[in-house]
Design a protein around this motif. Structure first.
Motif, PDB file in Angstrom:
ATOM      1  N   LEU A 119       0.816  -1.207   0.000  1.00  0.00           N
ATOM      2  CA  LEU A 119       0.000   0.000   0.000  1.00  0.00           C
ATOM      3  C   LEU A 119       0.856   1.266   0.000  1.00  0.00           C
ATOM      4  CD1 LEU A 119      -2.803  -1.011   2.529  1.00  0.00           C
ATOM      5  CD2 LEU A 119      -2.823  -1.180   0.035  1.00  0.00           C
ATOM      6  N   ARG A 120       1.951   1.229   0.740  1.00  0.00           N
ATOM      7  CA  ARG A 120       2.876   2.366   0.759  1.00  0.00           C
ATOM      8  C   ARG A 120       4.140   1.935   1.496  1.00  0.00           C
ATOM      9  NH1 ARG A 120      -0.980   3.616   4.666  1.00  0.00           N
ATOM     10  NH2 ARG A 120      -0.156   3.895   6.777  1.00  0.00           N
ATOM     11  N   ASP A 121       5.203   2.745   1.304  1.00  0.00           N
ATOM     12  CA  ASP A 121       6.407   2.536   2.088  1.00  0.00           C
ATOM     13  C   ASP A 121       6.717   3.821   2.847  1.00  0.00           C
ATOM     14  OD1 ASP A 121       7.279   4.216   0.103  1.00  0.00           O
ATOM     15  OD2 ASP A 121       9.127   3.128  -0.301  1.00  0.00           O
ATOM     16  N   ASN A 122       7.761   3.782   3.653  1.00  0.00           N
ATOM     17  CA  ASN A 122       8.050   4.946   4.496  1.00  0.00           C
ATOM     18  C   ASN A 122       9.334   5.664   4.091  1.00  0.00           C
ATOM     19  OD1 ASN A 122       9.906   2.995   5.328  1.00  0.00           O
ATOM     20  ND2 ASN A 122       9.833   3.622   7.486  1.00  0.00           N
ATOM     21  N   ILE A 123       9.803   5.432   2.850  1.00  0.00           N
ATOM     22  CA  ILE A 123      11.019   6.094   2.380  1.00  0.00           C
ATOM     23  C   ILE A 123      10.633   7.299   1.519  1.00  0.00           C
ATOM     24  CG2 ILE A 123      13.148   5.843   1.078  1.00  0.00           C
ATOM     25  CD1 ILE A 123      13.134   4.209   3.598  1.00  0.00           C
ATOM     26  N   PRO A 124      10.963   8.510   1.964  1.00  0.00           N
ATOM     27  CA  PRO A 124      10.634   9.693   1.148  1.00  0.00           C
ATOM     28  C   PRO A 124      11.583   9.844  -0.028  1.00  0.00           C
ATOM     29  CG  PRO A 124      11.846  10.349   3.104  1.00  0.00           C
ATOM     30  CD  PRO A 124      11.628   8.862   3.228  1.00  0.00           C
ATOM     31  N   SER A 125      11.136  10.592  -1.028  1.00  0.00           N
ATOM     32  CA  SER A 125      11.972  10.896  -2.191  1.00  0.00           C
ATOM     33  C   SER A 125      12.491  12.315  -2.078  1.00  0.00           C
ATOM     34  CB  SER A 125      11.170  10.748  -3.488  1.00  0.00           C
ATOM     35  OG  SER A 125      10.739   9.409  -3.651  1.00  0.00           O
ATOM     36  N   ASN A 162       0.586  -3.742 -11.747  1.00  0.00           N
ATOM     37  CA  ASN A 162       1.942  -3.379 -12.157  1.00  0.00           C
ATOM     38  C   ASN A 162       2.244  -1.909 -11.895  1.00  0.00           C
ATOM     39  OD1 ASN A 162       2.877  -5.859 -12.971  1.00  0.00           O
ATOM     40  ND2 ASN A 162       2.544  -5.519 -15.147  1.00  0.00           N
ATOM     41  N   MET A 163       1.339  -1.030 -12.266  1.00  0.00           N
ATOM     42  CA  MET A 163       1.592   0.390 -12.094  1.00  0.00           C
ATOM     43  C   MET A 163       1.597   0.785 -10.616  1.00  0.00           C
ATOM     44  SD  MET A 163       2.247   1.451 -15.093  1.00  0.00           S
ATOM     45  CE  MET A 163       2.946  -0.203 -15.313  1.00  0.00           C
ATOM     46  N   TRP A 164       0.767   0.145  -9.834  1.00  0.00           N
ATOM     47  CA  TRP A 164       0.760   0.446  -8.396  1.00  0.00           C
ATOM     48  C   TRP A 164       2.079   0.029  -7.749  1.00  0.00           C
ATOM     49  CZ3 TRP A 164      -2.009   3.464  -5.400  1.00  0.00           C
ATOM     50  CH2 TRP A 164      -1.887   3.335  -4.012  1.00  0.00           C
ATOM     51  N   THR A 165       2.585  -1.141  -8.148  1.00  0.00           N
ATOM     52  CA  THR A 165       3.863  -1.608  -7.608  1.00  0.00           C
ATOM     53  C   THR A 165       4.994  -0.685  -8.029  1.00  0.00           C
ATOM     54  OG1 THR A 165       3.051  -3.891  -7.731  1.00  0.00           O
ATOM     55  CG2 THR A 165       5.412  -3.592  -7.443  1.00  0.00           C
ATOM     56  N   LEU A 166       4.973  -0.241  -9.285  1.00  0.00           N
ATOM     57  CA  LEU A 166       5.969   0.711  -9.751  1.00  0.00           C
ATOM     58  C   LEU A 166       5.878   2.017  -8.972  1.00  0.00           C
ATOM     59  CD1 LEU A 166       8.197   1.520 -11.761  1.00  0.00           C
ATOM     60  CD2 LEU A 166       6.391   2.184 -13.369  1.00  0.00           C
ATOM     61  N   TRP A 167       4.665   2.457  -8.668  1.00  0.00           N
ATOM     62  CA  TRP A 167       4.446   3.686  -7.918  1.00  0.00           C
ATOM     63  C   TRP A 167       5.041   3.584  -6.516  1.00  0.00           C
ATOM     64  CZ3 TRP A 167       2.528   8.507  -8.711  1.00  0.00           C
ATOM     65  CH2 TRP A 167       2.155   9.245  -7.579  1.00  0.00           C
ATOM     66  N   ILE A 168       4.908   2.420  -5.888  1.00  0.00           N
ATOM     67  CA  ILE A 168       5.401   2.248  -4.516  1.00  0.00           C
ATOM     68  C   ILE A 168       6.923   2.244  -4.473  1.00  0.00           C
ATOM     69  CG2 ILE A 168       5.506   0.686  -2.536  1.00  0.00           C
ATOM     70  CD1 ILE A 168       2.796   1.999  -2.853  1.00  0.00           C
ATOM     71  N   VAL A 186       7.051  -1.546   4.721  1.00  0.00           N
ATOM     72  CA  VAL A 186       6.050  -1.613   3.662  1.00  0.00           C
ATOM     73  C   VAL A 186       4.708  -1.971   4.289  1.00  0.00           C
ATOM     74  CG1 VAL A 186       5.357  -2.723   1.512  1.00  0.00           C
ATOM     75  CG2 VAL A 186       7.782  -2.351   1.991  1.00  0.00           C
ATOM     76  N   VAL A 187       3.758  -1.053   4.188  1.00  0.00           N
ATOM     77  CA  VAL A 187       2.402  -1.335   4.656  1.00  0.00           C
ATOM     78  C   VAL A 187       1.751  -2.253   3.635  1.00  0.00           C
ATOM     79  CG1 VAL A 187       0.158  -0.367   5.269  1.00  0.00           C
ATOM     80  CG2 VAL A 187       2.262   0.868   5.850  1.00  0.00           C
TER      81      VAL A 187
END
Length: 237
Positions: A4-10, A88-94, A157-158
């Motif tokens: 769903l999301r991770d905790n590493i900022p860009s 696929n796109m959601w995984t790429l987004w994360i 990783v949530v």
């Protein structure tokens, strides 16, 4: 399991990742209205059919064009349906923004395409007689996941996991989430019938391993703000 999301900022805007997302969505929308017969023809022309390369006489008899280099890249931007595209796109987004953060906007797309090619190569070697076209960005994205595995094993990783009708949401260290994902691909690839049973498991495996191997050639340690700074993975930056 679905991240769903991770905790590493860009630290930088992931322009290349956004571009890849946009191109994949636009390409999908361009052929979403095709009939099943038209889509079948499109996937056989722009997807990769392993038998087309290993059995050229058969390919000629079937009417495949002789120029076969374009599908090696175009297959990464085709998807078999909405679910295939969204996952696929959601995984790429994360995971993609953080990997691009470390590589930069020039190295990252080269890395992405190389991972996709490596994934395809593994699939073709393990299924040389397959007449089913390979489509999807899964192999390239698996490479992104492989790079993330080494760069951010400490990340959280949530994760969403439905068990029967009960949805569970919990936090996992990235090293466990991605490690479990990889092992799932390996076991599935070993147990799947020849050709993968509709899923290119070995392409996922090949892409993931390629991402781990190629990372050392594409990472820019001066941009490595939240990842391990040394190849021994013992020191933080």
């Amino acid at each position: 399991m679905l991240p769903l999301r991770d905790n590493i900022p860009s630290r930088h805007k992931p322009y290349v990742m956004w571009t890849l997302l946009g191109v994949n969505v636009i390409v999908f929308l361009l052929y979403a209205g095709l009939s099943p017969a038209q889509e079948f023809k499109l996937f056989h022309l722009l997807g990769v059919v392993p038998a087309r390369f290993f059995h050229p006489e058969w390919a000629m008899w079937q009417g495949y064009p002789e120029n076969a280099w374009l599908p090696l890249f175009s297959h990464m931007f085709l998807h078999s349906g909405w679910l295939h595209l969204i996952v696929n796109m959601w995984t790429l987004w994360i995971f993609g923004d953080n990997v691009e953060d470390v590589m930069g906007p020039v190295r990252f797309p080269i890395f992405y395409l190389l991972c996709g090619l490596c994934a395809l190569g593994v699939h073709m070697v393990t299924s040389p007689n397959s007449t089913v076209p390979v489509v999807g960005a899964s192999g390239a994205i698996a490479g992104v996941m492989g790079a993330y595995f080494f760069l951010y094993p400490h990340a959280k990783v949530v994760t969403f996991l439905p068990i029967l009708i009960i949805p569970f949401v919990f936090e996992l260290p990235a090293v466990f989430y991605l490690g479990a994902w990889f092992l799932t691909q390996v076991f599935s690839g070993m147990l799947a019938p020849a050709g993968g049973g509709g899923v290119a498991w070995w392409a996922h495996i090949g892409g993931f391993v390629a991402g781990m191997v190629l990372l050392r050639f594409f990472r820019d340690d001066s941009r490595c703000y939240y990842c391990y700074r040394s190849e021994s993975f013992k020191e933080w930056k």
